[in-house]
Motif scaffolding. Structure first.
Motif, PDB file in Angstrom:
ATOM      1  N   ASP A  66      20.996  -6.027   1.716  1.00 21.33           N
ATOM      2  CA  ASP A  66      19.952  -6.852   2.328  1.00 21.33           C
ATOM      3  C   ASP A  66      20.451  -8.243   2.705  1.00 21.33           C
ATOM      4  OD1 ASP A  66      20.132  -7.683  -0.297  1.00 21.33           O
ATOM      5  OD2 ASP A  66      17.982  -7.616  -0.693  1.00 21.33           O
ATOM      6  N   ARG A  67      21.779  -8.425   2.703  1.00 24.86           N
ATOM      7  CA  ARG A  67      22.341  -9.694   3.173  1.00 24.86           C
ATOM      8  C   ARG A  67      22.162  -9.798   4.690  1.00 24.86           C
ATOM      9  NH1 ARG A  67      28.129  -9.277   1.991  1.00 24.86           N
ATOM     10  NH2 ARG A  67      27.698  -7.053   1.876  1.00 24.86           N
ATOM     11  N   VAL A  68      22.265 -11.032   5.231  1.00 21.79           N
ATOM     12  CA  VAL A  68      22.011 -11.243   6.655  1.00 21.79           C
ATOM     13  C   VAL A  68      22.985 -10.487   7.555  1.00 21.79           C
ATOM     14  CG1 VAL A  68      20.828 -13.433   6.364  1.00 21.79           C
ATOM     15  CG2 VAL A  68      23.297 -13.412   6.715  1.00 21.79           C
ATOM     16  N   LYS A  69      24.117 -10.101   7.052  1.00 18.41           N
ATOM     17  CA  LYS A  69      25.039  -9.277   7.839  1.00 18.41           C
ATOM     18  C   LYS A  69      24.364  -7.958   8.235  1.00 18.41           C
ATOM     19  CE  LYS A  69      29.459  -6.890   7.519  1.00 18.41           C
ATOM     20  NZ  LYS A  69      30.629  -6.601   6.693  1.00 18.41           N
ATOM     21  N   PHE A  70      23.458  -7.462   7.390  1.00 19.87           N
ATOM     22  CA  PHE A  70      22.813  -6.178   7.598  1.00 19.87           C
ATOM     23  C   PHE A  70      21.350  -6.291   8.022  1.00 19.87           C
ATOM     24  CE2 PHE A  70      26.239  -5.634   4.562  1.00 19.87           C
ATOM     25  CZ  PHE A  70      26.967  -4.620   5.162  1.00 19.87           C
ATOM     26  N   VAL A  71      20.632  -7.283   7.491  1.00 19.11           N
ATOM     27  CA  VAL A  71      19.198  -7.451   7.786  1.00 19.11           C
ATOM     28  C   VAL A  71      18.987  -8.840   8.369  1.00 19.11           C
ATOM     29  CG1 VAL A  71      16.858  -7.495   6.834  1.00 19.11           C
ATOM     30  CG2 VAL A  71      18.557  -5.906   5.894  1.00 19.11           C
ATOM     31  N   ARG A  72      18.585  -8.886   9.630  1.00 20.61           N
ATOM     32  CA  ARG A  72      18.400 -10.168  10.302  1.00 20.61           C
ATOM     33  C   ARG A  72      16.977 -10.686  10.226  1.00 20.61           C
ATOM     34  NH1 ARG A  72      22.935 -10.966  13.697  1.00 20.61           N
ATOM     35  NH2 ARG A  72      24.616 -10.472  12.263  1.00 20.61           N
ATOM     36  N   ARG A  73      16.033  -9.767  10.055  1.00 19.49           N
ATOM     37  CA  ARG A  73      14.634 -10.201  10.035  1.00 19.49           C
ATOM     38  C   ARG A  73      13.835  -9.226   9.190  1.00 19.49           C
ATOM     39  NH1 ARG A  73      11.582 -10.511  15.649  1.00 19.49           N
ATOM     40  NH2 ARG A  73      12.826  -8.640  15.824  1.00 19.49           N
ATOM     41  N   THR A  74      12.936  -9.782   8.360  1.00 21.48           N
ATOM     42  CA  THR A  74      11.995  -8.961   7.603  1.00 21.48           C
ATOM     43  C   THR A  74      10.627  -9.610   7.726  1.00 21.48           C
ATOM     44  OG1 THR A  74      13.711  -8.340   6.015  1.00 21.48           O
ATOM     45  CG2 THR A  74      11.446  -7.948   5.359  1.00 21.48           C
ATOM     46  N   SER A  75       9.629  -8.807   8.054  1.00 25.58           N
ATOM     47  CA  SER A  75       8.268  -9.323   8.152  1.00 25.58           C
ATOM     48  C   SER A  75       7.342  -8.435   7.338  1.00 25.58           C
ATOM     49  CB  SER A  75       7.807  -9.372   9.617  1.00 25.58           C
ATOM     50  OG  SER A  75       7.776  -8.069  10.165  1.00 25.58           O
ATOM     51  N   ALA A  76       6.237  -9.025   6.908  1.00 26.39           N
ATOM     52  CA  ALA A  76       5.251  -8.276   6.123  1.00 26.39           C
ATOM     53  C   ALA A  76       3.858  -8.633   6.623  1.00 26.39           C
ATOM     54  CB  ALA A  76       5.383  -8.602   4.642  1.00 26.39           C
ATOM     55  N   GLU A  77       3.001  -7.623   6.685  1.00 25.57           N
ATOM     56  CA  GLU A  77       1.617  -7.862   7.065  1.00 25.57           C
ATOM     57  C   GLU A  77       0.701  -7.047   6.170  1.00 25.57           C
ATOM     58  OE1 GLU A  77       0.031  -6.451  10.773  1.00 25.57           O
ATOM     59  OE2 GLU A  77       1.239  -4.641  10.724  1.00 25.57           O
ATOM     60  N   TYR A  78      -0.495  -7.577   5.952  1.00 27.33           N
ATOM     61  CA  TYR A  78      -1.531  -6.874   5.193  1.00 27.33           C
ATOM     62  C   TYR A  78      -2.562  -6.367   6.189  1.00 27.33           C
ATOM     63  CZ  TYR A  78      -5.446  -5.885   2.161  1.00 27.33           C
ATOM     64  OH  TYR A  78      -6.483  -5.262   1.527  1.00 27.33           O
ATOM     65  N   VAL A  79      -2.940  -5.105   6.048  1.00 28.09           N
ATOM     66  CA  VAL A  79      -3.937  -4.491   6.923  1.00 28.09           C
ATOM     67  C   VAL A  79      -5.095  -4.010   6.049  1.00 28.09           C
ATOM     68  CG1 VAL A  79      -4.369  -2.649   8.590  1.00 28.09           C
ATOM     69  CG2 VAL A  79      -2.101  -3.734   8.481  1.00 28.09           C
ATOM     70  N   GLU A  80      -6.291  -4.452   6.398  1.00 23.70           N
ATOM     71  CA  GLU A  80      -7.478  -3.996   5.665  1.00 23.70           C
ATOM     72  C   GLU A  80      -7.592  -2.482   5.785  1.00 23.70           C
ATOM     73  OE1 GLU A  80      -9.763  -5.559   3.835  1.00 23.70           O
ATOM     74  OE2 GLU A  80      -9.031  -7.588   4.168  1.00 23.70           O
ATOM     75  N   PRO A  81      -7.967  -1.800   4.699  1.00 19.50           N
ATOM     76  CA  PRO A  81      -8.133  -0.344   4.795  1.00 19.50           C
ATOM     77  C   PRO A  81      -9.352  -0.014   5.649  1.00 19.50           C
ATOM     78  CG  PRO A  81      -8.871  -1.128   2.658  1.00 19.50           C
ATOM     79  CD  PRO A  81      -8.269  -2.311   3.367  1.00 19.50           C
ATOM     80  N   SER A  82      -9.248   1.082   6.387  1.00 23.11           N
ATOM     81  CA  SER A  82     -10.405   1.533   7.166  1.00 23.11           C
ATOM     82  C   SER A  82     -11.301   2.366   6.264  1.00 23.11           C
ATOM     83  CB  SER A  82      -9.944   2.360   8.369  1.00 23.11           C
ATOM     84  OG  SER A  82      -9.422   3.596   7.932  1.00 23.11           O
ATOM     85  N   LYS A  83     -12.484   2.630   6.726  1.00 22.65           N
ATOM     86  CA  LYS A  83     -13.421   3.426   5.931  1.00 22.65           C
ATOM     87  C   LYS A  83     -12.946   4.872   5.771  1.00 22.65           C
ATOM     88  CE  LYS A  83     -17.492   0.666   6.880  1.00 22.65           C
ATOM     89  NZ  LYS A  83     -17.151  -0.312   5.930  1.00 22.65           N
ATOM     90  N   THR A  84     -12.088   5.332   6.678  1.00 24.94           N
ATOM     91  CA  THR A  84     -11.602   6.709   6.616  1.00 24.94           C
ATOM     92  C   THR A  84     -10.221   6.834   5.978  1.00 24.94           C
ATOM     93  OG1 THR A  84     -10.645   6.532   8.832  1.00 24.94           O
ATOM     94  CG2 THR A  84     -12.916   7.372   8.661  1.00 24.94           C
ATOM     95  N   SER A  85      -9.604   5.702   5.626  1.00 27.04           N
ATOM     96  CA  SER A  85      -8.261   5.767   5.045  1.00 27.04           C
ATOM     97  C   SER A  85      -8.331   6.168   3.564  1.00 27.04           C
ATOM     98  CB  SER A  85      -7.541   4.428   5.192  1.00 27.04           C
ATOM     99  OG  SER A  85      -8.170   3.433   4.427  1.00 27.04           O
ATOM    100  N   PRO A  86      -7.219   6.685   3.026  1.00 28.28           N
ATOM    101  CA  PRO A  86      -7.204   7.029   1.600  1.00 28.28           C
ATOM    102  C   PRO A  86      -7.550   5.811   0.747  1.00 28.28           C
ATOM    103  CG  PRO A  86      -5.261   7.880   2.698  1.00 28.28           C
ATOM    104  CD  PRO A  86      -5.973   6.994   3.687  1.00 28.28           C
ATOM    105  N   LYS A  87      -8.048   6.050  -0.444  1.00 32.08           N
ATOM    106  CA  LYS A  87      -8.505   4.966  -1.305  1.00 32.08           C
ATOM    107  C   LYS A  87      -7.359   4.153  -1.914  1.00 32.08           C
ATOM    108  CE  LYS A  87     -12.907   7.076  -2.482  1.00 32.08           C
ATOM    109  NZ  LYS A  87     -13.588   6.565  -1.349  1.00 32.08           N
TER     110      LYS A  87
END
Length: 102
Positions: A66-87
């Motif tokens: 996971d050093r910058v030689k191999f990974v240049r960018r990492t992002s994370a996002e949170y998504v609200e669960p939908s009413k039909t998604s698993p619990k």
């Protein structure tokens, strides 16, 4: 600890569900998508998911390192669960070649 148990389980799941990234893809970008639900504390920072998941990907043999030689960018996002998604909360990780600079 609870974290070590989670990491052991996550490594097993990642190794089963994914293949190693081809060498020709490096460096890569990693996008983390946390789908809310049971098991995810919404009081936590979504950015705190980045390092554990990078460590998991390395330990599972999905990415070389996971050093910058191999990974240049990492992002994370949170998504609200939908009413039909698993619990239960889920995490999706998308790894793509980093095309910036080409």
């Amino acid at each position: 600890t609870e974290y070590k148990q989670w990491l052991r389980n996550a490594i097993k799941m990642a190794a089963i569900q994914s293949k190693p990234v081809p060498e020709s893809w490096y460096p890569v970008s990693i996008s983390i998508h946390v789908i809310g639900g049971a098991g995810f504390n919404t009081q936590r920072d979504v950015s705190n998911t980045i390092k554990p998941l990078e460590d998991c990907l390395v330990a599972a043999g999905i990415i070389t390192d996971d050093r910058v030689k191999f990974v240049r960018r990492t992002s994370a996002e949170y998504v609200e669960p939908s009413k039909t998604s698993p619990k239960k909360a889920r995490i999706f990780v998308v790894i793509t070649p980093d095309m910036r600079g080409l």
